[in-house]
Design an enzyme around this catalytic site. Structure first.
Site, mmCIF file in Angstrom:
data_model
loop_
_atom_site.group_PDB
_atom_site.id
_atom_site.type_symbol
_atom_site.label_atom_id
_atom_site.label_comp_id
_atom_site.label_asym_id
_atom_site.label_seq_id
_atom_site.Cartn_x
_atom_site.Cartn_y
_atom_site.Cartn_z
ATOM 1 N N CYS A 12 20.123 -31.800 12.187
ATOM 2 C CA CYS A 12 21.025 -31.558 11.050
ATOM 3 C C CYS A 12 20.546 -30.325 10.277
ATOM 4 O O CYS A 12 19.413 -29.869 10.457
ATOM 5 C CB CYS A 12 21.021 -32.773 10.137
ATOM 6 N N HIS A 39 10.440 -36.521 11.955
ATOM 7 C CA HIS A 39 9.845 -37.493 12.866
ATOM 8 C C HIS A 39 10.141 -37.095 14.298
ATOM 9 O O HIS A 39 10.827 -37.793 15.028
ATOM 10 C CB HIS A 39 10.396 -38.884 12.562
ATOM 11 N N CYS A 93 15.844 -32.105 1.445
ATOM 12 C CA CYS A 93 17.227 -31.829 1.833
ATOM 13 C C CYS A 93 18.137 -31.980 0.604
ATOM 14 O O CYS A 93 17.970 -32.923 -0.181
ATOM 15 C CB CYS A 93 17.640 -32.812 2.922
ATOM 16 N N GLU A 123 11.249 -41.552 2.591
ATOM 17 C CA GLU A 123 12.411 -41.233 1.736
ATOM 18 C C GLU A 123 12.646 -42.328 0.704
ATOM 19 O O GLU A 123 12.924 -42.046 -0.474
ATOM 20 C CB GLU A 123 13.677 -41.040 2.588
ATOM 21 N N THR A 158 19.448 -42.175 3.139
ATOM 22 C CA THR A 158 20.499 -41.293 3.676
ATOM 23 C C THR A 158 20.781 -41.505 5.163
ATOM 24 O O THR A 158 21.865 -41.164 5.632
ATOM 25 C CB THR A 158 20.123 -39.816 3.474
ATOM 26 N N CYS A 188 24.160 -39.851 4.377
ATOM 27 C CA CYS A 188 24.593 -38.446 4.428
ATOM 28 C C CYS A 188 25.658 -38.218 5.513
ATOM 29 O O CYS A 188 25.755 -38.977 6.482
ATOM 30 C CB CYS A 188 23.390 -37.526 4.632
ATOM 31 N N SER A 216 11.628 -42.101 14.203
ATOM 32 C CA SER A 216 12.778 -41.554 13.477
ATOM 33 C C SER A 216 13.791 -42.665 13.186
ATOM 34 O O SER A 216 14.296 -43.309 14.104
ATOM 35 C CB SER A 216 13.420 -40.446 14.330
ATOM 36 N N ASN A 218 16.896 -42.555 11.924
ATOM 37 C CA ASN A 218 18.291 -42.376 12.354
ATOM 38 C C ASN A 218 18.419 -42.461 13.871
ATOM 39 O O ASN A 218 19.453 -42.859 14.384
ATOM 40 C CB ASN A 218 18.881 -41.091 11.760
ATOM 41 N N SER A 259 16.521 -35.109 13.903
ATOM 42 C CA SER A 259 15.364 -34.209 13.935
ATOM 43 C C SER A 259 15.064 -33.723 15.354
ATOM 44 O O SER A 259 13.993 -33.188 15.618
ATOM 45 C CB SER A 259 14.137 -34.892 13.312
HETATM 46 S S1 SF4 Z 1 19.545 -36.650 7.900
HETATM 47 FE FE1 SF4 Z 1 18.263 -36.247 6.112
HETATM 48 S S2 SF4 Z 1 17.708 -34.095 6.327
HETATM 49 FE FE2 SF4 Z 1 19.470 -34.431 7.664
HETATM 50 S S3 SF4 Z 1 21.267 -33.911 6.428
HETATM 51 FE FE3 SF4 Z 1 20.934 -36.123 6.231
HETATM 52 S S4 SF4 Z 1 19.693 -36.299 4.390
HETATM 53 FE FE4 SF4 Z 1 19.553 -34.188 5.053
#
Ligand code: SF4
Length: 284
Positions: A12, A39, A93, A123, A158, A188, A216, A218, A259
């Protein structure tokens, strides 16, 4: 066998910008990153090769300049760091900043803050670090353990699954039907895009490969989401890919956490293609 890439996948803008900032500052002088900037082992190895140090906290930092990662930190931690005479490079971010502002506004308006996220994630520690009282929930049991408050303000890490957040907020509303429950959706946009693109892809796939660091958040969320529709394998690099995963697979889906660099995804795709060609060759 066909390889189907998710329409949104991989790194991202928040992570990309943080890496660029780290490399720019490292070129100008010694830098210590506080915690993992991202990560992802491949990215971390690149940073290390540029002489960038990584320390778990300020107590272990050996340079006068330190960097706060894209995951952000609390104002209290920032103040403590600056009080030590260290220069802080802030790679938080902008979308994590949005979440921080949402949490601060909830607390200011008298809401007891509840974060949907992983209690020990950097976070979440940053989001809650300026609060004296708060709760963090990740499972239904966590919601059942919450105490009643006249005002409950809910925000999310996020990178949480939007579906999980929606479900837990709904549960909180039902459990505390007499409370004023305010929800601010801080998951996010890049995370949401990757999650919905992963569902769309996984629905059409027999096997899905998810690329990303083991720690990680996400990436793990993508693994869990795709597992509802197809067989899933989580890899950190092309070296983890196994040919036998694709026996009898017609469509192999591919996605990656926020990431994961493009070149790592490309190498994994190339390796899957190689496995498919090898198995087609054996059948001939
Ligand atoms: S995953 Fe984390 S670093 Fe990437 S856009 Fe979303 S908030 Fe920002």
């Amino acid at each position: 066998m066909r390889i189907l890439r998710a329409t949104h996948l991989g790194m991202c803008f928040g992570v990309r910008d943080a890496i660029t900032l780290a490399l720019d500052h490292a070129a100008a002088g010694p830098l210590t990153i506080l915690g993992d900037l991202v990560h992802n082992p491949t990215v971390l190895n690149t940073l290390e090769s540029k002489g960038i140090a990584v320390a778990p906290d300020v107590a272990h930092a050996g340079t006068p300049t330190v960097m706060v990662t894209a995951h952000g930190t609390s104002e209290r931690t920032l103040a403590r760091t600056r009080a030590l005479g260290l220069t802080v490079v802030d790679a938080t971010c902008p979308l994590v900043h949005v979440a921080h502002r949402a949490v601060a506004a909830l607390a200011r308006d008298g809401y007891h803050v509840v974060i949907v996220g992983q209690r020990d994630h950097v976070e979440v520690r940053g989001l809650t670090g300026d609060l004296d009282r708060f709760d963090v929930v990740l499972e239904e049991d966590d919601v059942l353990a919450l105490e009643e408050h006249p005002r409950l303000g809910v925000a999310a890490q996020t990178t949480q699954s939007a579906e999980r957040v929606e479900h837990l907020v709904d549960l909180i509303r039902r459990r505390f039907s007499h409370s004023d429950v305010r929800f601010v959706d801080t998951v996010c946009k890049p995370t949401k895009e990757r999650q919905s693109a992963a569902v769309e892809m996984a629905r059409q796939a027999d096997v899905v490969v998810v690329v990303g660091g083991r720690s990680s958040n996400n990436t793990r969320e993508l693994v869990n989401t795709c597992a509802r529709y197809a067989r899933v394998h989580h890899v950190e690099s092309d070296e983890d890919v196994r040919a036998e995963w694709f026996d009898a697979a017609r469509v192999v889906g591919l996605t990656a956490g926020t990431s994961t660099p493009d070149e790592v995804i490309d190498r994994v795709e190339a390796r899957i293609r190689l496995c498919a060609e090898a198995s087609a060759g054996q059948l001939r």
